[in-house]
Design an enzyme around this catalytic site. Structure first.
Site, PDB file in Angstrom:
ATOM      1  N   ASP A   1     -50.890 -81.960  14.604  1.00  0.00           N
ATOM      2  CA  ASP A   1     -50.305 -80.701  15.041  1.00  0.00           C
ATOM      3  C   ASP A   1     -50.284 -80.424  16.544  1.00  0.00           C
ATOM      4  O   ASP A   1     -49.260 -80.070  17.078  1.00  0.00           O
ATOM      5  CB  ASP A   1     -51.023 -79.544  14.327  1.00  0.00           C
ATOM      6  CG  ASP A   1     -50.976 -79.683  12.809  1.00  0.00           C
ATOM      7  OD1 ASP A   1     -50.586 -80.744  12.299  1.00  0.00           O
ATOM      8  OD2 ASP A   1     -51.332 -78.712  12.115  1.00  0.00           O
TER       9      ASP A   1
ATOM     10  N   TRP B   1     -49.329 -85.233   2.912  1.00  0.00           N
ATOM     11  CA  TRP B   1     -50.032 -86.523   3.069  1.00  0.00           C
ATOM     12  C   TRP B   1     -51.491 -86.428   2.668  1.00  0.00           C
ATOM     13  O   TRP B   1     -52.091 -87.426   2.280  1.00  0.00           O
ATOM     14  CB  TRP B   1     -49.782 -87.181   4.420  1.00  0.00           C
ATOM     15  CG  TRP B   1     -50.313 -86.572   5.685  1.00  0.00           C
ATOM     16  CD1 TRP B   1     -50.613 -85.273   5.950  1.00  0.00           C
ATOM     17  CD2 TRP B   1     -50.598 -87.303   6.898  1.00  0.00           C
ATOM     18  NE1 TRP B   1     -51.042 -85.130   7.237  1.00  0.00           N
ATOM     19  CE2 TRP B   1     -51.048 -86.351   7.849  1.00  0.00           C
ATOM     20  CE3 TRP B   1     -50.520 -88.626   7.285  1.00  0.00           C
ATOM     21  CZ2 TRP B   1     -51.415 -86.709   9.155  1.00  0.00           C
ATOM     22  CZ3 TRP B   1     -50.877 -88.986   8.583  1.00  0.00           C
ATOM     23  CH2 TRP B   1     -51.320 -88.040   9.493  1.00  0.00           C
TER      24      TRP B   1
ATOM     25  N   TRP C   1     -50.994 -79.925   0.354  1.00  0.00           N
ATOM     26  CA  TRP C   1     -50.409 -80.536   1.559  1.00  0.00           C
ATOM     27  C   TRP C   1     -49.962 -81.953   1.218  1.00  0.00           C
ATOM     28  O   TRP C   1     -50.639 -82.670   0.467  1.00  0.00           O
ATOM     29  CB  TRP C   1     -51.438 -80.593   2.689  1.00  0.00           C
ATOM     30  CG  TRP C   1     -51.258 -79.532   3.722  1.00  0.00           C
ATOM     31  CD1 TRP C   1     -50.688 -79.675   4.941  1.00  0.00           C
ATOM     32  CD2 TRP C   1     -51.657 -78.156   3.637  1.00  0.00           C
ATOM     33  NE1 TRP C   1     -50.698 -78.473   5.620  1.00  0.00           N
ATOM     34  CE2 TRP C   1     -51.291 -77.528   4.846  1.00  0.00           C
ATOM     35  CE3 TRP C   1     -52.284 -77.374   2.672  1.00  0.00           C
ATOM     36  CZ2 TRP C   1     -51.527 -76.183   5.112  1.00  0.00           C
ATOM     37  CZ3 TRP C   1     -52.524 -76.042   2.912  1.00  0.00           C
ATOM     38  CH2 TRP C   1     -52.146 -75.461   4.124  1.00  0.00           C
TER      39      TRP C   1
ATOM     40  N   GLU D   1     -63.475 -82.208   8.416  1.00  0.00           N
ATOM     41  CA  GLU D   1     -62.044 -82.440   8.638  1.00  0.00           C
ATOM     42  C   GLU D   1     -61.841 -83.531   9.706  1.00  0.00           C
ATOM     43  O   GLU D   1     -61.017 -84.409   9.557  1.00  0.00           O
ATOM     44  CB  GLU D   1     -61.390 -81.130   9.090  1.00  0.00           C
ATOM     45  CG  GLU D   1     -59.877 -81.205   9.242  1.00  0.00           C
ATOM     46  CD  GLU D   1     -59.256 -79.851   9.585  1.00  0.00           C
ATOM     47  OE1 GLU D   1     -60.013 -78.881   9.843  1.00  0.00           O
ATOM     48  OE2 GLU D   1     -58.011 -79.760   9.598  1.00  0.00           O
TER      49      GLU D   1
ATOM     50  N   TYR E   1     -53.798 -67.526   4.064  1.00  0.00           N
ATOM     51  CA  TYR E   1     -53.131 -68.544   4.880  1.00  0.00           C
ATOM     52  C   TYR E   1     -51.916 -67.969   5.593  1.00  0.00           C
ATOM     53  O   TYR E   1     -51.139 -67.216   5.019  1.00  0.00           O
ATOM     54  CB  TYR E   1     -52.692 -69.739   4.013  1.00  0.00           C
ATOM     55  CG  TYR E   1     -52.054 -70.821   4.854  1.00  0.00           C
ATOM     56  CD1 TYR E   1     -52.845 -71.712   5.575  1.00  0.00           C
ATOM     57  CD2 TYR E   1     -50.669 -70.929   4.967  1.00  0.00           C
ATOM     58  CE1 TYR E   1     -52.263 -72.690   6.377  1.00  0.00           C
ATOM     59  CE2 TYR E   1     -50.077 -71.904   5.765  1.00  0.00           C
ATOM     60  CZ  TYR E   1     -50.884 -72.776   6.460  1.00  0.00           C
ATOM     61  OH  TYR E   1     -50.310 -73.740   7.257  1.00  0.00           O
TER      62      TYR E   1
ATOM     63  N   TYR F   1     -59.199 -80.586  17.692  1.00  0.00           N
ATOM     64  CA  TYR F   1     -58.196 -80.924  16.690  1.00  0.00           C
ATOM     65  C   TYR F   1     -57.539 -82.283  16.953  1.00  0.00           C
ATOM     66  O   TYR F   1     -58.180 -83.312  16.786  1.00  0.00           O
ATOM     67  CB  TYR F   1     -57.199 -79.776  16.720  1.00  0.00           C
ATOM     68  CG  TYR F   1     -56.517 -79.397  15.441  1.00  0.00           C
ATOM     69  CD1 TYR F   1     -57.112 -79.531  14.196  1.00  0.00           C
ATOM     70  CD2 TYR F   1     -55.226 -78.867  15.498  1.00  0.00           C
ATOM     71  CE1 TYR F   1     -56.430 -79.150  13.052  1.00  0.00           C
ATOM     72  CE2 TYR F   1     -54.551 -78.474  14.357  1.00  0.00           C
ATOM     73  CZ  TYR F   1     -55.159 -78.612  13.136  1.00  0.00           C
ATOM     74  OH  TYR F   1     -54.484 -78.227  12.025  1.00  0.00           O
TER      75      TYR F   1
ATOM     76  N   ARG G   1     -59.120 -75.018  17.677  1.00  0.00           N
ATOM     77  CA  ARG G   1     -57.777 -74.845  17.119  1.00  0.00           C
ATOM     78  C   ARG G   1     -56.741 -74.732  18.241  1.00  0.00           C
ATOM     79  O   ARG G   1     -57.092 -74.515  19.395  1.00  0.00           O
ATOM     80  CB  ARG G   1     -57.731 -73.562  16.252  1.00  0.00           C
ATOM     81  CG  ARG G   1     -58.674 -73.561  15.067  1.00  0.00           C
ATOM     82  CD  ARG G   1     -58.260 -74.512  13.966  1.00  0.00           C
ATOM     83  NE  ARG G   1     -56.919 -74.249  13.465  1.00  0.00           N
ATOM     84  CZ  ARG G   1     -56.340 -74.958  12.495  1.00  0.00           C
ATOM     85  NH1 ARG G   1     -56.980 -75.980  11.946  1.00  0.00           N
ATOM     86  NH2 ARG G   1     -55.129 -74.679  12.082  1.00  0.00           N
TER      87      ARG G   1
HETATM   88  C1  GLC Z   1     -53.659 -79.785   9.609  1.00  0.00           C
HETATM   89  C2  GLC Z   1     -53.443 -81.242   9.980  1.00  0.00           C
HETATM   90  C3  GLC Z   1     -52.479 -81.884   8.998  1.00  0.00           C
HETATM   91  C4  GLC Z   1     -53.014 -81.707   7.596  1.00  0.00           C
HETATM   92  C5  GLC Z   1     -53.346 -80.252   7.277  1.00  0.00           C
HETATM   93  C6  GLC Z   1     -54.111 -80.092   5.974  1.00  0.00           C
HETATM   94  O1  GLC Z   1     -52.504 -79.046   9.710  1.00  0.00           O
HETATM   95  O2  GLC Z   1     -52.978 -81.379  11.276  1.00  0.00           O
HETATM   96  O3  GLC Z   1     -52.294 -83.235   9.284  1.00  0.00           O
HETATM   97  O4  GLC Z   1     -52.109 -82.205   6.661  1.00  0.00           O
HETATM   98  O5  GLC Z   1     -54.138 -79.711   8.290  1.00  0.00           O
HETATM   99  O6  GLC Z   1     -55.278 -80.856   5.979  1.00  0.00           O
END
Ligand code: GLC
Length: 429
Positions: free
Chosen positions: A164, A36, A34, A394, A82, A350, A197
């Site tokens: 999200d 960021w 992923w 998380e 996934y 979330y 979620r």
């Molecule tokens: C979720 C988060 C997102 C992050 C991803 C992986 O989708 O909202 O910001 O990059 O998980 O951790």
């Protein structure tokens, strides 16, 4: 657990989640690279393995599209656990199968940090190779996520914001017609509690946006003009504005002066444009649906990123400090992803309430730079306390510190190592 033990666990999470040069956010729930996440992870690796830190970012940029976009997910190998995988996205923009949109561009900021930590010739060489790629990525944002030069950056999908299911997307998402979605089976809710979620209807709309963009073959100009979701996001705007300032400093450091006027132009465009996201009634920056011109009505954790973006005028900073104090009087742990006094707030769902460590890291940085070390340190202490209580989750409940979402989470571990862990000074006190 003692601090030394937590340090050890954090490093182990990063090395266990390492797939040989890139790191998954957590095993099971998020089995790919992923965007960021990787960049924050690089900041964590930089505390004990500089080479590995650079590698993480270099591998992310291996997935850069021909048009400059750096995707939010790189599907380096198939993983049936996934959904939605590469076939749903149907992209063809770059060398590695990927999703079709981006995520908040923190790379310039962290690359600058890496050079602060180690300015060896080898590090400078690596930064030099990354510089034009980051520049191209920022150019892509300015062209295709701000096509009308408004100085605010839009997201074409809630997932592009990295936040999200934020309440800010609710209205705009409701306008997305559920269409062209083949029957599907979600995988996220088999890894973690469905109560934490997004709802099924949100998911149908997430997939309808993907289908609409697939129809125009992810052509960035067409996406900007026709995507059923196009919302200016204070989070991505502030993160990009900050990243442009860091890119400008990098240009100076690396002798890339030819790029500076262009970057300066982006900075002043966003400095001016940010005012469009100012909700005068609320006295905070909010999101704005660019298809309707409608602003949202809640303070989110991204509102607190204005100082991080260098927006520190008293008319912005003072109300923000007041929101900070109001929220801290309401709940125990800062900074909830959404205002606990807003009706959409949910402490465990979330992005509708929970605290995220890497958001705190950015907010705290901005407050410290704006000359507010007290509030900055409050964020660090809260983040440390959440991790000490709940482990490397998380995200966390701002009310009870309950750990939520996936466990053994890479960016939480990285942020602990890079910033949240109590300093020697705290321990002496
Ligand atoms: C979720 C988060 C997102 C992050 C991803 C992986 O989708 O909202 O910001 O990059 O998980 O951790």
């Amino acid at each position: 657990m003692s601090q030394t033990e937590l340090d050890k666990v954090a490093r182990k999470i990063l090395t266990d989640n390492d797939q040989g040069g890139y790191t998954v956010p957590t095993k099971g729930l998020y089995p790919y690279q992923w965007n960021w996440d990787s960049v924050f992870v690089a900041r964590g690796f930089a505390t004990f393995d500089t080479d590995r830190a650079w590698r993480e970012i270099e591998l992310l940029f291996e997935g850069q599209w021909r048009d400059g976009m750096v995707p939010h997910i790189l599907f380096r190998k198939d993983d049936p656990s996934y959904f939605p995988g590469p076939s749903v996205w149907g992209t063809d923009g770059g060398p590695i199968p990927s999703s079709g949109h981006s995520q908040p561009p923190v790379a310039a900021t962290i690359v600058r940090d890496l050079l602060e930590l180690d300015a060896s010739d080898a590090a400078l060489d690596r930064a030099k190779l990354l510089f034009p790629k980051i520049l191209q990525w920022h150019r892509w944002f300015m062209a295709y996520r701000d096509p009308d030069n408004l100085g605010v950056i839009a997201v074409i999908h809630p997932w592009e914001s990295g936040r999200d299911n934020l309440p800010d997307w609710d209205d705009a998402l409701r306008d997305v017609e559920i269409k062209d979605v083949a029957p599907y089976e979600r995988k996220d809710t088999s890894h973690v509690d469905p109560a934490m979620r997004p709802h099924k209807e949100d998911y149908d709309r997430y997939l309808s946006i993907v289908a609409a963009c697939r129809k125009v073959a992810w052509d960035p100009e067409k996406v900007a003009r026709t995507c059923p979701f196009f919302v200016a996001d204070p989070g991505i705007t502030f993160i990009l504005l900050r990243a442009c300032r860091d890119l400008l400093a990098l240009a100076d450091r690396l002798g890339e002066t030819a790029a500076q006027p262009e970057i300066e132009g982006w900075i002043s465009r966003m400095e001016t444009g940010a005012a469009r996201l100012w909700n005068a009634e609320l006295k905070a920056h909010v999101a704005m649906n660019l298809r309707t011109g409608k602003q949202t009505d809640g303070v989110s954790s991204a509102s607190f990123l204005a100082p991080y973006a260098g927006l520190t005028d008293p008319e912005v900073l003072k109300p923000l400090q007041e929101h900070f104090d109001r929220i801290s009087a309401k709940i125990r742990y800062l900074m909830p992803s959404y205002d606990p006094e807003h009706q959409a707030y949910e402490h465990l769902r979330y992005w509708r309430g929970p605290v995220w460590a890497m958001v705190n890291f950015m907010i705290a940085r901005g407050f410290a730079e704006a000359g507010d070390p007290g509030r900055s340190d409050r964020l660090r202490r809260d983040t440390a306390a959440l991790i000490q209580t709940g482990g490397f989750a998380e995200y966390f409940s701002p009310e009870t510190a309950e750990a939520a979402g996936g466990g053994s989470f890479s960016w939480t571990a990285a942020i602990w190592l890079a910033w949240a862990r109590p300093s020697q000074a705290d321990q002496a006190a």
